[in-house]
Design a protein around this motif. Structure first.
Motif, short mmCIF file in Angstrom:
data_model
loop_
_atom_site.label_atom_id
_atom_site.label_comp_id
_atom_site.label_asym_id
_atom_site.label_seq_id
_atom_site.Cartn_x
_atom_site.Cartn_y
_atom_site.Cartn_z
N GLY A 1 -48.79 28.76 -35.40
CA GLY A 1 -47.75 27.69 -35.26
C GLY A 1 -48.23 26.52 -34.79
O GLY A 1 -49.50 26.47 -34.70
N THR A 2 -47.48 25.70 -34.44
CA THR A 2 -47.91 24.38 -34.01
C THR A 2 -47.36 24.09 -32.63
O THR A 2 -46.20 24.24 -32.11
CB THR A 2 -47.20 23.25 -34.87
N LEU A 3 -48.37 23.52 -31.87
CA LEU A 3 -48.21 23.32 -30.37
C LEU A 3 -48.03 21.51 -30.12
O LEU A 3 -49.07 20.84 -30.76
CB LEU A 3 -49.06 23.75 -29.51
N VAL B 1 -39.45 27.03 -29.43
CA VAL B 1 -39.59 27.22 -28.11
C VAL B 1 -40.25 26.20 -27.41
O VAL B 1 -41.23 25.69 -27.91
CB VAL B 1 -40.02 28.80 -27.70
N PHE B 2 -39.80 25.79 -26.12
CA PHE B 2 -40.33 24.83 -25.35
C PHE B 2 -40.63 25.23 -23.99
O PHE B 2 -39.96 26.43 -23.64
CB PHE B 2 -39.81 23.43 -25.37
N GLU B 3 -41.18 24.56 -23.07
CA GLU B 3 -41.71 25.04 -21.61
C GLU B 3 -42.87 25.99 -21.86
O GLU B 3 -42.77 26.85 -22.59
CB GLU B 3 -40.53 25.74 -21.22
N SER B 4 -43.87 25.66 -21.02
CA SER B 4 -45.08 26.02 -20.99
C SER B 4 -45.21 27.66 -21.04
O SER B 4 -45.81 28.24 -21.51
CB SER B 4 -46.21 25.51 -20.40
N ASN B 5 -44.58 28.23 -19.92
CA ASN B 5 -44.50 29.71 -19.53
C ASN B 5 -43.98 30.51 -21.05
O ASN B 5 -44.26 31.54 -21.11
CB ASN B 5 -43.76 29.91 -18.26
N ALA B 6 -42.73 29.85 -21.46
CA ALA B 6 -42.21 30.48 -22.59
C ALA B 6 -43.01 30.45 -23.57
O ALA B 6 -43.40 31.48 -24.67
CB ALA B 6 -41.02 29.88 -22.70
N ILE B 7 -43.82 29.33 -23.90
CA ILE B 7 -44.71 29.42 -25.01
C ILE B 7 -46.11 30.23 -24.55
O ILE B 7 -46.38 31.16 -25.62
CB ILE B 7 -45.23 28.09 -25.27
N ASP B 8 -46.31 30.34 -23.38
CA ASP B 8 -47.54 31.09 -23.17
C ASP B 8 -47.16 32.55 -23.39
O ASP B 8 -47.88 33.39 -24.23
CB ASP B 8 -47.93 31.32 -21.73
N TYR B 9 -46.12 33.05 -23.11
CA TYR B 9 -45.55 34.50 -23.20
C TYR B 9 -45.49 34.70 -24.74
O TYR B 9 -45.67 35.74 -25.23
CB TYR B 9 -44.40 34.66 -22.71
N VAL C 1 -42.01 18.36 -24.08
CA VAL C 1 -43.14 18.97 -24.52
C VAL C 1 -43.90 19.72 -23.33
O VAL C 1 -43.66 19.09 -22.31
CB VAL C 1 -44.15 17.82 -25.14
N PRO C 2 -44.60 20.64 -23.50
CA PRO C 2 -45.06 21.22 -24.68
C PRO C 2 -43.94 22.02 -25.47
O PRO C 2 -42.92 22.39 -24.76
CB PRO C 2 -46.17 22.21 -24.42
N ALA C 3 -44.09 21.89 -26.67
CA ALA C 3 -43.14 22.41 -27.68
C ALA C 3 -43.93 23.25 -28.78
O ALA C 3 -44.89 22.78 -29.06
CB ALA C 3 -42.34 21.61 -28.26
N PHE C 4 -43.37 24.64 -29.04
CA PHE C 4 -44.07 25.18 -30.04
C PHE C 4 -43.18 25.63 -31.21
O PHE C 4 -42.09 26.14 -30.93
CB PHE C 4 -44.60 26.39 -29.35
N GLU C 5 -43.71 25.41 -32.42
CA GLU C 5 -42.88 25.99 -33.62
C GLU C 5 -43.85 27.08 -34.33
O GLU C 5 -44.86 26.78 -34.66
CB GLU C 5 -42.62 24.88 -34.49
N ASP C 6 -43.31 28.24 -34.56
CA ASP C 6 -44.11 29.11 -35.20
C ASP C 6 -43.96 29.02 -36.64
O ASP C 6 -43.25 28.01 -37.23
CB ASP C 6 -43.97 30.76 -34.80
N ASP C 7 -44.79 29.82 -37.52
CA ASP C 7 -45.08 29.47 -38.92
C ASP C 7 -43.57 29.92 -39.60
O ASP C 7 -43.61 29.48 -40.70
CB ASP C 7 -46.09 30.08 -39.46
N ASN C 8 -42.73 30.65 -38.77
CA ASN C 8 -41.53 30.81 -39.46
C ASN C 8 -40.24 30.21 -39.05
O ASN C 8 -39.06 30.49 -39.29
CB ASN C 8 -41.26 32.44 -38.98
#
Length: 112
Positions: free
Chosen positions: A4-6, A69-77, A58-65
């Protein structure tokens, strides 16, 4: 593995945690942090961004699907494989324990 995209602004150290977790887990993460793809304070307030990340953080993450999700710890997980998440409830609790400890007891003094 997740892909995905960070979204992050340049030199934000919280993005490094997600990138490290992704690297150890084999996740394919594309980072958008600079123009023309990302303008801090502008891109994160567009209607399109806010539909995905209503908190405009941000940070915010969108997966390819399309999962967002946002917040670095949630993205890390999310981008981590089980080895980094903890394979039992006890191990997972210890992971959260140490991440929380780092955020509350290590990050503040080393950030000043």
């Amino acid at each position: 593995m997740e892909a995905g995209t960070l979204y992050i602004y340049p030199e934000n150290w919280t993005a490094f945690k997600a990138l490290i977790a992704a690297e150890y887990s084999g996740a394919q993460v594309c980072m958008l942090s600079t123009p023309p793809h990302y303008y801090f304070g502008q891109t994160d307030h567009t209607p399109e961004f806010l539909r995905k990340f209503s908190a405009a953080k941000v940070p915010a993450f969108e997966d390819d699907n399309g999962f967002c999700v946002f917040e670095s710890n949630a993205i890390d997980y999310y981008v981590s494989k089980e080895d980094l998440q903890g394979s039992t409830p006890e191990a997972a609790a210890q992971v959260v324990q140490w991440v929380s400890f780092a955020d509350s007891d290590i990050v503040p003094p080393v950030s000043t």
